[in-house]
Design a protein around this motif. Structure first.
Motif, PDB file in Angstrom:
ATOM      1  N   TYR B 337      36.963  35.348  37.010  1.00 44.83           N
ATOM      2  CA  TYR B 337      35.966  34.535  37.726  1.00 44.83           C
ATOM      3  C   TYR B 337      34.771  34.160  36.847  1.00 44.83           C
ATOM      4  O   TYR B 337      34.080  33.187  37.119  1.00 44.83           O
ATOM      5  N   TRP B 358      27.775  32.151  39.178  1.00 50.09           N
ATOM      6  CA  TRP B 358      28.646  33.330  39.229  1.00 50.09           C
ATOM      7  C   TRP B 358      28.275  34.277  40.366  1.00 50.09           C
ATOM      8  O   TRP B 358      29.050  35.173  40.680  1.00 50.09           O
ATOM      9  N   ARG B 361      30.443  35.352  43.583  1.00 48.59           N
ATOM     10  CA  ARG B 361      31.279  36.543  43.713  1.00 48.59           C
ATOM     11  C   ARG B 361      30.731  37.535  44.723  1.00 48.59           C
ATOM     12  O   ARG B 361      31.487  38.146  45.484  1.00 48.59           O
ATOM     13  N   GLU B 365      32.275  34.943  48.177  1.00 46.61           N
ATOM     14  CA  GLU B 365      33.562  35.629  47.999  1.00 46.61           C
ATOM     15  C   GLU B 365      33.578  36.980  48.710  1.00 46.61           C
ATOM     16  O   GLU B 365      34.590  37.415  49.239  1.00 46.61           O
ATOM     17  N   CYS B 371      37.640  38.048  47.661  1.00 44.40           N
ATOM     18  CA  CYS B 371      37.956  39.082  46.670  1.00 44.40           C
ATOM     19  C   CYS B 371      37.909  40.421  47.387  1.00 44.40           C
ATOM     20  O   CYS B 371      37.417  40.519  48.520  1.00 44.40           O
ATOM     21  N   TRP B 376      34.006  42.895  44.338  1.00 37.25           N
ATOM     22  CA  TRP B 376      32.601  42.459  44.373  1.00 37.25           C
ATOM     23  C   TRP B 376      31.652  43.607  44.059  1.00 37.25           C
ATOM     24  O   TRP B 376      30.565  43.397  43.529  1.00 37.25           O
ATOM     25  N   ALA B 379      31.307  43.705  40.467  1.00 35.11           N
ATOM     26  CA  ALA B 379      30.720  42.480  39.916  1.00 35.11           C
ATOM     27  C   ALA B 379      29.252  42.639  39.514  1.00 35.11           C
ATOM     28  O   ALA B 379      28.800  42.005  38.567  1.00 35.11           O
TER      29      ALA B 379
END
Lengths: 487, 487
Positions: B337, B358, B361, B365, B371, B376, B379
């Motif tokens: 990603y 980004w 995420r 997401e 995800c 996450w 992340a």
């Protein structure tokens, strides 16, 4: 992480009472569940001076069964602790499975009180990764207040004679340099906020709010741990043998020259000389406070015991300890596999000599399936990290593999069986292990490759001739010490 | 790791032929399987000069379908690459899902050619962790020969006119300082031999032996990847809500003072002044080769576009790029990603301005379940690591959250619907997202806390008044640049 937090959050007495009644009940229940499921729990309290760490720990343990928790107050290092790698005191203070340990300040003390160097964060990250991989529920709490509130609390304490002593010079220094400390805290939180061990910031201006938040976080962490422990196991993935690469893999052992030998006379002369050297060097190591870690591994009947005996014969017995490693007992099994070895690490100026070691993880435990594939694969790095910590703390770390061939082992086994004084040394298990020689050899070869490091090298000792093996061992130790002393 | 390896292993022609026939067939089959299963594969060739990296890559691709692999030769950094963080060239050269990428020397070049500093290893470890967590099969090969053999190979090349050029000064230097390089290699192997990305040492004195070993290792790694991909999914653990702690969690957003406003006249004066300042500063940044990364996030209709427009209005268009981020397309979905964002990172002296980022995420997401929870949660650290890499490479990194309240959003949505020119800006999805306001708010608050760092701070912009929001944005950018230029 600190910057964005609103420290002034509050909770009314009423709301607090209603919530706490339920939270205390839930926490008590979860403690019992964790005990039943053998889950170890570690809760670290960090934060600003006067943020209320002590008071909040007091609140938290209200709900806990006192037989199931322990509190560790992390003060300035003791003499004993200063003489070990800095994570030693925490490795040795890990809770057993099913128990809860609370830390009033923690392993973060080091990076807060000193200029944080990169290596210290590495040690911490490695520690937290290892223990959470091993199933520990780790809760990290950071209690924050603002500068004004800190001053108010200090003044309140200082006003009364009976509490004035509680404000230390360090506290005052903290207040004066509040903003600089904040930066250090921020760096610490940044470097160590991971998915496996996240930080929780506790807004601590209002005690009630902080208590409820801490309870809630701890309860959620324990509940998650319980869920993980009771989830259907994805039992350690079983690696298929895809293409048999055994003939391609490195074999260090089978290229060892086992014909190397000394005659008795030569042996005796050399031995005497080396033993007096070691005696002298031992004293110098003691004066310079250098710790020594010697690890002995090798085939059954490979001559570990004999080499250790010759090594220590003339040494001052107050300055070394020989640690024989058997299968872990129940209490040891209730901890991380490295825990018992951390316990036995030498303090500065001393020797710890291990007869079998932490390498059991990647040999017997691997081969007998006492741990999962993930666990022994992870172990190479865990072990390298541990030995690096020892080295960084100034230690000499040497690892000996006592190599003999299969015929020689058989000769020695039989000799033991025939000698009534040595019969105890040989068991059915030894013969059984012997049948797995090839599997062990492959595991040993991989181990030698992955864990031979410049700061903690493996020394393969040609062992068919005992005289040769002992002399080589002693020579290696002497050489390593001399080099270290020259540094 | 090198110390214990026997480099002289050999294989007969006959054995080689028999084995290779089978290995080539197996590798071809596995390539097809990986393609079908969308598994990306990365194979890094490292090792001593003249160890045969090129030749071995040639052998390996024999068995591969040329439509499914790509070879990256990692030479000295290009001008373009030098102007980005050092991992940028590898992030942007990741294979898509189902493809195999071979690297003739790799991201390790950096730590070999320069004095390895701790941060470079951190970047590498973070990179390897992220891509393997994401399902990449990563194979790291280290080809080793001894000093004598290296000399022999160099001499052989030098003897012939047509090949003499292939021995470079750097190669000769390597030979002269063989032992020193060995130490650097050893350190590199040590620091980066992990359970998720282990090193494989290839004994390369005998080419046949090396080829067979490389094939075997690659095959086993692919087979393992296939097994992992087809194993019954332990679908991302579903976290229960244990105790609802939403009222205890930090809320940054709801303490923002949205009444802050500027009048039109004040706005115009300030805007003009700031825009000319930015124009000037932009030139200076360019001369000093400082890259700037600006990330814009915020509620729908929060004013991101307007702020970006005012920011760039007077800037030299050759020096900045605005990157609008939509949901990832198929090609982007076929990568990590972060990959598409790495692509767009500015080179030194340039601006990259991201309209959405980004951080999707840990917002959309996370909330829409695009995800897993693990993904996450991981992340935050992945993002912090990426921004740290940018910062370490000299960049200014700023992140803006454009904050408006729910009522203001409704007003703006309605205004858009009523304005024929702006109707395209508002969709059914915007209204649907609005229904999840509270969930987003919680996610945003966590994001702001966990990813606000000294080297890449979040700036919450009070956005109900557009004039105020734009001025604050520009002021923040100006201030950050000025501070950076003073450094």
């Amino acid at each position: 992480m600190l910057e964005k937090v609103d420290l002034t959050k509050k909770m009314s007495k009423e709301e607090y009472r209603t919530k706490m009644e339920r939270l205390e009940r839930e926490l008590g229940e979860l403690q019992r569940k964790c005990k039943r499921l053998d889950i170890p729990v570690m809760i670290a309290f960090e934060g600003y001076p006067a943020a209320g760490k002590g008071a909040q720990m007091g609140e938290l343990i209200h709900a806990l069964d006192p037989r199931g928790f322990e509190v560790h107050t992390v003060k300035k290092e003791t003499e004993e602790e200063r003489m070990h790698p800095f994570m030693w005191r925490f490795w040795t203070k890990m809770p057993a499975k099913g128990r809860i340990a609370l830390y009033d300040t923690s392993w973060y003390r080091k990076v807060l009180s000193e200029k944080p160097e990169k290596r210290a964060f590495d040690s911490i990250l490695s520690f937290e990764r290892q223990i959470t991989d091993d199933g520990v529920v780790l809760v990290k709490l950071f209690l924050a207040i603002d500068k004004k509130e800190q001053k108010r609390r200090f003044q309140k304490l200082e006003k009364k004679k009976e509490s004035a002593w509680r404000v230390s010079d360090a506290d005052r220094k903290h207040y004066e340099h509040f903003e600089e400390y904040e930066k250090i805290y921020e760096e610490m939180l940044q470097q160590t906020d991971t998915d496996y061990a996240p930080w929780h910031i506790i807004e601590s201006m209002d005690r009630r709010f902080a208590t409820v938040k801490i309870y809630t976080i701890v309860i959620n962490a324990l509940a998650e741990g319980v869920e993980r422990a009771t989830a259907p196991q994805t039992t350690g993935k079983k690696r298929e043998v895809y293409i048999d690469d055994s003939d391609l893999r490195e074999s260090i052992l089978n290229k060892v020259d086992l014909s190397l030998a000394y005659g008795k006379k030569e042996y005796k002369t050399k031995l005497k000389e080396l033993q007096s050297k070691i005696q002298l060097l031992h004293g110098e190591l003691y004066r310079k406070r250098i710790p020594v870690v010697l690890a002995f591994e090798g085939w059954d009947a490979g001559g570990k015991g004999g080499a250790i005996k010759r090594l220590t014969e003339k040494m001052d017995p107050r300055g070394y300890m020989v640690i024989p490693t058997a299968s872990p007992n129940d209490w040891e099994k209730a901890h991380h596999y490295l825990w018992r070895f951390w316990q036995a690490m030498p303090k500065a100026g001393h020797f710890s000599i291990f007869d079998r070691t932490w390498y059991g993880r990647v040999m017997v435990e691997r081969i007998e399936g006492f741990c999962t594939i993930e666990e022994w694969q992870r172990a190479y790095k865990e072990i390298n990290d541990m030995e690096r910590d020892l080295y960084d703390a100034g230690a000499i770390v040497l690892k000996f593999w006592m190599q003999i061939d299969k015929d020689e082992q058989e000769r020695r086994f039989k000799a033991r069986q025939e000698n009534p004084e040595k019969q105890w040394k040989i068991t059915e298990e030894d013969w059984r292990n012997r049948e797995k020689w090839d599997q062990y050899e492959a595991a040993v070869n991989e181990m030698l490759i992955r864990t031979s490091t410049p700061h903690a090298p493996w020394v393969v000792v040609e062992g068919n001739n005992k005289y040769y093996a002992r002399i080589k061992t002693l020579q290696t130790v002497v050489k390593a010490i001399e080099e270290r002393l020259r540094r």
